[in-house]
Scaffold this active site. Structure first.
Site, mmCIF file in Angstrom:
data_model
loop_
_atom_site.group_PDB
_atom_site.id
_atom_site.type_symbol
_atom_site.label_atom_id
_atom_site.label_comp_id
_atom_site.label_asym_id
_atom_site.label_seq_id
_atom_site.Cartn_x
_atom_site.Cartn_y
_atom_site.Cartn_z
ATOM 1 N N HIS A 96 5.331 7.647 0.953
ATOM 2 C CA HIS A 96 3.999 7.622 0.989
ATOM 3 C C HIS A 96 3.594 8.026 2.421
ATOM 4 C CE1 HIS A 96 0.712 5.335 -1.307
ATOM 5 N NE2 HIS A 96 0.143 6.740 -1.094
ATOM 6 N N ASP A 119 -1.567 0.779 -5.050
ATOM 7 C CA ASP A 119 -0.289 0.643 -4.325
ATOM 8 C C ASP A 119 -0.021 -0.860 -4.664
ATOM 9 O OD1 ASP A 119 2.197 0.585 -2.994
ATOM 10 O OD2 ASP A 119 1.241 2.075 -1.411
ATOM 11 N N HIS A 121 1.582 -2.126 -2.237
ATOM 12 C CA HIS A 121 1.633 -2.280 -0.682
ATOM 13 C C HIS A 121 0.500 -1.736 0.024
ATOM 14 C CE1 HIS A 121 5.672 -1.690 -2.397
ATOM 15 N NE2 HIS A 121 5.956 -2.692 -1.470
ATOM 16 N N ASP A 123 0.243 -0.388 3.106
ATOM 17 C CA ASP A 123 0.425 0.787 3.879
ATOM 18 C C ASP A 123 -0.468 1.009 5.212
ATOM 19 O OD1 ASP A 123 2.390 1.063 1.939
ATOM 20 O OD2 ASP A 123 1.743 3.018 1.184
ATOM 21 N N HIS A 136 6.200 5.058 5.896
ATOM 22 C CA HIS A 136 5.564 5.156 4.789
ATOM 23 C C HIS A 136 4.920 3.669 4.440
ATOM 24 C CE1 HIS A 136 8.375 2.840 1.587
ATOM 25 N NE2 HIS A 136 8.499 2.167 3.059
ATOM 26 N N ASP A 227 0.625 5.265 -5.478
ATOM 27 C CA ASP A 227 2.141 5.115 -5.255
ATOM 28 C C ASP A 227 2.402 4.496 -6.440
ATOM 29 O OD1 ASP A 227 4.411 3.406 -4.754
ATOM 30 O OD2 ASP A 227 3.812 3.120 -2.482
ATOM 31 N N ASP A 229 4.669 2.609 -7.277
ATOM 32 C CA ASP A 229 5.237 1.122 -7.315
ATOM 33 C C ASP A 229 3.982 0.112 -7.699
ATOM 34 O OD1 ASP A 229 4.036 0.511 -4.870
ATOM 35 O OD2 ASP A 229 5.567 0.853 -3.620
ATOM 36 N N GLU A 272 6.484 8.129 -3.871
ATOM 37 C CA GLU A 272 7.310 7.153 -4.043
ATOM 38 C C GLU A 272 8.318 7.066 -5.276
ATOM 39 O OE1 GLU A 272 8.530 5.328 -1.438
ATOM 40 O OE2 GLU A 272 6.655 5.476 0.046
HETATM 41 C C1 DIR Z 1 6.198 -2.923 4.055
HETATM 42 C C2 DIR Z 1 6.834 -2.078 2.772
HETATM 43 N N1 DIR Z 1 4.971 -3.201 3.967
HETATM 44 C C3 DIR Z 1 6.463 -2.122 5.157
HETATM 45 N N2 DIR Z 1 5.951 -0.973 2.412
HETATM 46 C C4 DIR Z 1 6.053 -0.125 1.409
HETATM 47 O O1 DIR Z 1 7.696 -1.694 5.488
HETATM 48 O O2 DIR Z 1 5.704 -1.659 5.997
HETATM 49 N N3 DIR Z 1 5.156 0.644 1.191
HETATM 50 N N4 DIR Z 1 7.034 -0.277 0.775
HETATM 51 O O3 DIR Z 1 5.068 1.435 0.042
HETATM 52 MN MN MN Z 2 2.914 3.264 -0.668
HETATM 53 MN MN MN Z 3 4.188 0.738 -2.377
#
Ligand code: DIR
Ligand code: MN
Ligand code: MN
Length: 313
Positions: A96, A119, A121, A123, A136, A227, A229, A272
């Site tokens: 991402h 998403d 998350h 991000d 990401h 994303d 996910d 992703e």
């Molecule tokens: C978590 C995971 N917040 C990080 N982030 C992800 O690493 O900053 N984003 N998986 O897609």
């Molecule tokens: Mn993401």
């Molecule tokens: Mn995500």
């Protein structure tokens, strides 16, 4: 509307190999033909020749800033160029961090864009709030104007300028938000529809509220950063950071159909997908579900359609 596809074979915004293989896997599964078979006009611009920086470094805990920065510049220029041809961009990631470049390129072509970020998350970690150091998890922090006082200088990211106002971003599908991210969301008043809001209001209300929040007059170009996910891990097992309790396929398709139906969807990121995670069945399912979402983003509706001028024979 014509679609321009670009592949972004990139994985250096996180620590697992494999997201760089997603564009190829999606094409091998017949993406282009599926779109063409439904009357969608597609041009495939191929994969960007992204490179890993030979002497990249870690700044604080932020990993691969030079590699991500160079990729962002190449992605941005490509997205900008395809938008100039009046095509909708379908950007196939890649992790991402691809969105740094795709949103910046979108902004260069259409500075009034708004972002719908789908998403699990948020991000929006800054290099200083991030626990993982994976870029990401940070793309939005480099783009949001109101966050710039919190962003340390990173080598490689000089090309990307903060360009998006926090009021032009809305989230759908959140369920794993870090403390720094939650603080930023509240501090900047970013509309954030987590899975709790999806459960409380239903997907129709959530999509309406998200669009209303970023684009009250319904006249702005839309950037949907999707994303995979965001969907439940039972549907998308082959992704690096799955979180239980995600969107159903039908909720995902509904979001995609509504965005396409606005007629203002300018750029779609698909991020992703990781074909190196899980077994062959997991990968096949993940690709299949992703292709469903992509087709609805490109205007193939579940209600069906016929070509202009068609009559019953
Ligand atoms: C978590 C995971 N917040 C990080 N982030 C992800 O690493 O900053 N984003 N998986 O897609
Ligand atoms: Mn993401
Ligand atoms: Mn995500």
């Amino acid at each position: 509307q014509e679609i321009g596809v670009i592949g972004i074979p990139f994985s250096k915004g996180q620590s697992r190999h494999g997201t760089d293989l997603a564009p190829q896997k999606l094409r091998e599964a017949g993406l282009i033909k599926k779109l063409e078979d439904h009357g969608i006009n597609v041009t495939d611009f191929g994969d960007l020749p992204l490179e890993t920086h030979p002497d990249d470094l870690q700044i604080g805990n932020t990993k691969n800033p030079k590699t991500v920065g160079a990729a962002s510049e190449m992605i941005a220029k490509s997205v900008q160029g395809i938008l100039k041809e009046n095509k909708t961009v379908l950007a196939l990631g890649g992790d991402h961090s691809m969105a740094i470049g795709s949103i910046y390129g979108h902004w260069l072509a259409q500075p009034d864009l708004v972002i719908i970020w789908v998403d699990a998350h948020a991000d929006i970690n800054t290099p200083l709030t991030s626990g993982s150091g994976n870029m990401h998890g940070m793309p939005l922090s480099f783009l949001i104007k109101e966050l710039q006082q919190y962003i340390p200088e990173l080598p490689g990211l000089e090309y990307v300028k903060p360009c998006i106002s926090a009021k032009n971003l809305a989230y759908i599908g959140l369920r794993d938000v870090d403390p720094g991210e939650r603080k930023i969301i509240e501090m900047l008043g970013i509309p954030a529809f987590s899975m709790q809001e999806v459960d409380r209001f239903g997907i129709k209300e959530v999509v309406d509220m998200a669009l209303k929040a970023v684009d009250p007059n319904g006249d702005k170009p839309i950037h949907m950063s999707f994303d995979v996910d965001a969907l439940d891990p039972t549907l998308i097992p082959s992704t690096g950071t799955p979180v239980h309790g995600g969107l159903s396929l039908r909720e995902g398709l509904y979001i995609a159909e509504v965005m396409a139906a606005t007629g203002r969807l300018s750029v779609v990121d698909i991020a992703e997908v990781n074909p190196m995670l899980g077994d062959a069945k997991d990968v096949a399912k993940t690709i299949d579900m992703t292709l469903e979402v992509i087709q609805r983003c490109c205007g193939r509706t579940r209600r069906g359609a016929y070509p202009p001028g068609y009559t019953v024979p």
